[in-house]
Design an enzyme around this catalytic site. Structure first.
Site, PDB file in Angstrom:
ATOM      1  N   ASP A 158      -2.964  -3.063   2.935  1.00 38.00           N
ATOM      2  CA  ASP A 158      -3.431  -3.200   4.315  1.00 38.00           C
ATOM      3  C   ASP A 158      -4.658  -4.095   4.367  1.00 38.00           C
ATOM      4  OD1 ASP A 158      -1.424  -1.572   5.069  1.00 38.00           O
ATOM      5  OD2 ASP A 158      -2.666   0.215   5.379  1.00 38.00           O
ATOM      6  N   GLU A 203       0.813  -1.219   0.000  1.00 35.15           N
ATOM      7  CA  GLU A 203       0.000   0.000   0.000  1.00 35.15           C
ATOM      8  C   GLU A 203       0.845   1.266   0.000  1.00 35.15           C
ATOM      9  OE1 GLU A 203      -3.612  -0.459   1.993  1.00 35.15           O
ATOM     10  OE2 GLU A 203      -3.822   1.647   2.536  1.00 35.15           O
ATOM     11  N   TYR A 225      -1.451  -3.285  13.220  1.00 30.50           N
ATOM     12  CA  TYR A 225      -2.288  -2.382  12.440  1.00 30.50           C
ATOM     13  C   TYR A 225      -3.227  -1.587  13.346  1.00 30.50           C
ATOM     14  CZ  TYR A 225      -4.836  -0.814   8.339  1.00 30.50           C
ATOM     15  OH  TYR A 225      -5.383  -0.055   7.357  1.00 30.50           O
TER      16      TYR A 225
END
Ligand SMILES: [Zn+2]
Ligand SMILES: [Zn+2]
Length: 938
Positions: free
Chosen positions: A105, A7, A311
């Site tokens: 992600d 990403e 994350y």
């Protein structure tokens, strides 16, 4: 080749290094984009979305009759690349690849970006095998597992993301256009409306109205002070709030010594260990230690990208069984939290705490890698530490408090006091963020009799509900299902950026309020969270493959059409309503001249304050241009002039408080008014009282009116006007000097230009001409360094000479040539003979002569005799015929005023030598050689 697409660039680099293991990773720049190659694998990072959705062409004109705002609801959408470089590179690399892995992600947004990438790849190679790697932390273990067991792209999840994108575009664009057009707002002043943004703003407006409508009610609190063993304590009446003053006074009057202990009870309270962090919990905790929501998320993302934490966008508050808690503890053992980890190991609770929300995508936010304070820097470290300590807290035992409640009797009135002490610190040992104060009480015995030192009756008021802080608002948005974990903090950022809300806690501005209140009347669907909650439920259905993307988008279109039915039939009303309410935000208070209103005006980059009765009343106050900040009204009012204060706000800078614009106007003109020699403080006060504040107003005034206003005779008024003109001239020259100094002396920390200018004015340096004549020492004394002072003087002198030469009539084109040859001062044209000027510049002899004539005339000097081109050419041949005379000697002779045989013969060898640098003897030798043949023929 195996192509891996992540990403962001930083993730690409880290993933390449992890997968390469010990192999060398080659970093290359391809079309400005980094790629990382090892063995047969190349990793490249996107920049988030590299394509965006927009309406098909034809909808850009806001005022189009054919495509009115409503038509956007059904307009077709297309995808266009936003980052061509990356799109081209992906497609170029695809041609060389035999398989592709998408490693964006792991959430809806990431899946959508993955799907966009999938489309880019398939557009070039329709049969390319494409895998998807999913991971929650960029750590070696997670990454290796994710790439070892690749999966398929989740098209349903991506479709949900896509549906949200399309719906947000349609809602935002059609409503923003409609409302802005209705309120006649364009450019930077458009009124934005959005699917999540507007209900969020409505909540803030609602809260503000609650606060305004709140009527505080008085209540009374009664307490006694006493001492036991020399230690003071107080106890409150068991009626914690008396709503009637009479009852409170009666209870106070009945209260009398002694204070008898009637009961003393000890209890236990369990203080539960905190649950794992989801995004909201993290933002709230970060808010308590001073981070705004947006800043906390920005830093958390950075920590994730570097593999320090997992994350940070997650709704999960339950650790999945697969999460290796021991492994994380082991990692943290190598950090400065070693002792805390040791404590947790020794005291670890049976199973970690768990919150209420479990989702399958990401685990709760937890530490993923070790870090040191030095490598992270202060800000990042504080959030990393928060995540580490929270993690340790979730593995720690609950804390236990011992509580004590004591009851007293004083003349029949019941009093009570409570205390609590931490019996077992538990998780508080490793997670010190929440403050819970201990309050120890002595061990009272029932029947004990104590003195009454004081009886206190305090009057208090009930308080309105508090405004939302950013983190509280995010919590409420989550409860109402407004936005997602990824977008909530961005929505708040947008409301602030669009000047709909301000401050923290958040307060709506007049415009924010006007837009919401107008929408509430005519289309409350847009301001209620219900609609947006319904759409979020639909997203879930798409993810679970119960409904299609198109079905959900169409349903949303129908909803929006219903809203437009209402809106369009009340368009004018809405526009008038918003305009009427927002003009108020521009009004400042009474005009000092005529008493009607002063109003802020913004015209492109300029802004000023003017009277609404213009042109009848011409009173106005200038403001700095908008690059210094956009002028807005604040809530403060000047007690003297009754004008609202003005503030300049610029993105990324501290606001500039102008304060009362009239006070500001008077003060900023006081100094310049004082530059007029006849101005006295009394005269200035008289003028101010009659609304003459600035020098230009004095200069422009009619003499007889000025005499009357200032209370002076006609001659004095005339003199004042002349002086005002002079001051204006001085100000213009000073302003020019200020700009010049600013351009040549670069700004530097701790050196203000204002200070430099003040020092220059104090030395009588008011113009660039003065500066050109100043000594280097004088310039250095203003705080400018030696080198810069010399450069500034050079530049000033250059500019002055340039101006003089131009004023004398030398053309700019010729000046350029003269400057290039080193002639920059008028004096140079007198010192150097014209033939020499011609030789060095290539300008024709006639033109040079004309310039020299002009300059001599201006300097009051006699002009030298003219030398024509023919004379020069002949003379040159004559000189070159003398043995020993070449080009370089000619140049020297020219500079000594010799240009032909005749002038050589007539020259004084000593003065030629002085000007040319040639030895006297050599000149005499040349003279002998030209003289000889002449004598021969003559
Ligand atoms: Zn006025
Ligand atoms: Zn004022």
């Amino acid at each position: 080749m195996h192509l891996i697409i992540t990403e962001k660039n930083i993730a690409a680099e880290r993933i390449a290094r992890i997968l390469a293991d010990k192999a060398y990773v080659e970093t290359r720049k391809d079309g400005g984009v980094n790629t990382y190659t090892f063995g047969d694998t190349t990793v490249v990072g996107l920049r988030g979305h590299v394509v965006e959705i927009d309406f098909e062409p034809g909808y850009t004109n806001w005022r189009s009759e054919q495509h009115r705002p409503r038509s956007l609801i059904d307009a077709r959408t297309i995808k266009t690349p936003t980052d061509k470089k990356i799109v081209n590179l992906i497609q170029k690399l695809t041609k060389r690849a035999d398989r592709v892995t998408i490693a964006t992600d792991f959430d809806t947004e990431g899946e959508l970006i993955g799907k966009e990438t999938y489309d880019l790849v398939r557009a070039v190679r329709p049969s390319m095998p494409i895998a998807r790697a999913r991971f929650s932390a960029i750590t070696p273990q997670e990454i290796r597992t994710a790439f070892g067991e690749p999966a398929e792209l989740d098209f349903a999840l991506a479709a949900a993301g896509e549906a949200r994108q399309v719906i947000d575009l349609i809602w935002g664009a059609s409503l923003t256009r409609f409302i802005s057009l209705a309120a006649r707002r364009g450019g930077k002043n458009i009124l934005s409306v959005g699917r999540v943004q507007s209900p969020t703003l409505a909540m803030i407006v609602d809260r503000e109205r609650e606060i305004e409508a709140f009527v505080p009610e008085p209540y009374w609190v009664l307490s006694v002070d006493s001492t036991r063993d020399g230690v003071g304590f107080s106890a409150r009446h068991t009626t914690s709030r008396f709503t009637e003053r009479e009852a409170a006074v009666a209870a106070r009057d009945r209260t009398s010594a002694p204070l008898i202990v009637t009961d003393s009870r000890e209890g236990q309270k369990i203080d539960r260990a905190p649950t794992p962090f989801d995004t909201t919990g993290f933002i709230v905790a970060a808010g308590r230690i001073g981070f705004s929501a947006a800043n906390a998320m920005r830093i958390a993302e950075d920590l994730y990208m570097h593999g320090f934490i997992s994350y940070p966008r997650t709704d999960n508050t339950i650790y999945p069984p697969s999460l290796d808690l021991d492994g994380i503890l082991k990692t943290l053992e190598k950090t400065e939290f070693r002792d805390d980890v040791g404590w947790v190991r020794a005291n670890r609770r049976a199973s970690p705490t768990r919150g209420k929300k479990s989702s399958t995508d990401h685990p709760p936010i937890h530490p993923a890698g070790m870090a040191t304070r030095a490598e992270l820097g202060e800000e990042r470290w504080r959030l990393y530490e928060l995540v580490v300590r929270r993690f340790l807290g979730t593995l720690s035992p609950d804390a236990r408090w011992t509580t004590r409640k004591v009851l007293f009797d004083a003349g029949g009135e019941p009093y009570t006091t409570t205390g609590s002490t931490l019996a077992e610190a538990g998780w508080r040992t490793v997670y010190p963020y929440s403050d819970a104060a201990e309050h120890e009480l002595p061990p009272f015995a029932v029947g004990e009799r104590l003195p009454v030192d004081d009886v206190r009756l305090e009057e208090k008021e009930t308080q309105p509900p508090p405004r939302y802080t950013q983190s509280r608002l995010i919590q409420v948005m989550e409860e109402l299902g407004l936005g997602t974990k990824s977008t909530r903090h961005e929505v708040i950022g947008k409301l602030v950026g669009r000047k709909y809300v301000e401050g923290n806690p958040l307060r709506p501005t007049l415009v924010g309020r006007a837009v919401i209140e107008s929408l509430e009347v005519h289309a409350d669907l847009i301001t209620k969270p219900d609609m947006t909650t319904a759409i979020d439920a639909h997203m879930q259905e798409i993810k679970e493959r119960q409904r299609s993307r198109d079905e959900v988008v169409d349903e949303s279109r129908a909803m929006l059409h219903r809203a437009f039915d209402e809106l369009e039939s009340h368009g004018d009303e809405i526009g008038r309503d918003i305009m009427g309410r927002t003009v108020e935000e521009m009004l400042l208070g009474p005009c000092p001249v005529c008493g009607s209103d002063l109003r802020l005006h913004h015209i492109r980059s300029s802004q000023f304050i003017g009277c609404v009765d213009y042109p009848e009343c011409r009173f106005n106050i200038g403001l700095p241009v908008t690059t210094w900040g956009f002028a807005v009204r604040t809530d403060d009012v000047c007690p003297e002039h009754h004008l609202a204060h003005v503030r300049l706000i610029a993105k990324g800078a501290r606001p500039w408080e102008i304060g009362c614009p009239l006070c500001h106007h008077i003060n900023s003109n006081r100094e310049t008014m004082g530059l007029m020699p006849s101005m006295t403080p009394e005269l200035l006060d008289r003028l101010n009282a009659r609304h003459v504040y600035a020098v230009n107003e004095v200069a422009a005034a009619d003499p007889s009116v000025l005499a009357e206003t200032a209370g002076v005779d006609a001659a004095t008024a005339e003199r004042l006007k002349v002086e005002a003109e002079e001051v204006l001239g001085l100000l213009r020259r000073r302003s020019e000097l200020r700009k010049f100094v600013r351009a040549h002396v670069p700004p530097r920390r701790g050196r203000s230009h204002a200070k430099i200018m003040k020092a220059l004015y104090a030395r009588g340096v008011d113009t660039i001409e003065h500066l050109a004549e100043a000594t280097p020492e004088a310039v250095q004394a203003t705080g400018i360094g030696e080198k810069e002072a010399a450069a500034l003087l050079d530049a000033a002198r250059g500019l002055c000479n340039d101006r003089r030469l131009r004023a004398m009539g030398v053309s700019p084109i010729s000046l350029k040539k003269y400057y290039a040859a080193g002639f920059s001062r008028p004096e140079d044209f007198i010192r150097h003979p014209a033939p020499y000027l011609t030789l060095k510049t290539g300008i024709s002899p006639d033109t040079v002569h004309r310039h020299v004539e002009l300059i001599c005339e201006a300097l009051g000097r006699p002009a030298p005799k003219r030398t024509t081109r023919v004379q020069l050419e002949r003379g040159r041949a004559e000189l070159l015929s003398i043995p020993g005379v070449g080009e370089s000697t000619i140049e020297k002779l020219y500079s000594g005023g010799v240009f032909d045989a005749r002038s050589l013969a007539q020259a004084d060898p000593h003065s030629v030598a002085e000007n040319s640098g040639l030895p006297v003897r050599k000149i005499q030798d040349f003279q002998a050689r030209v003289a000889a043949p002449r004598e021969a023929t003559g």
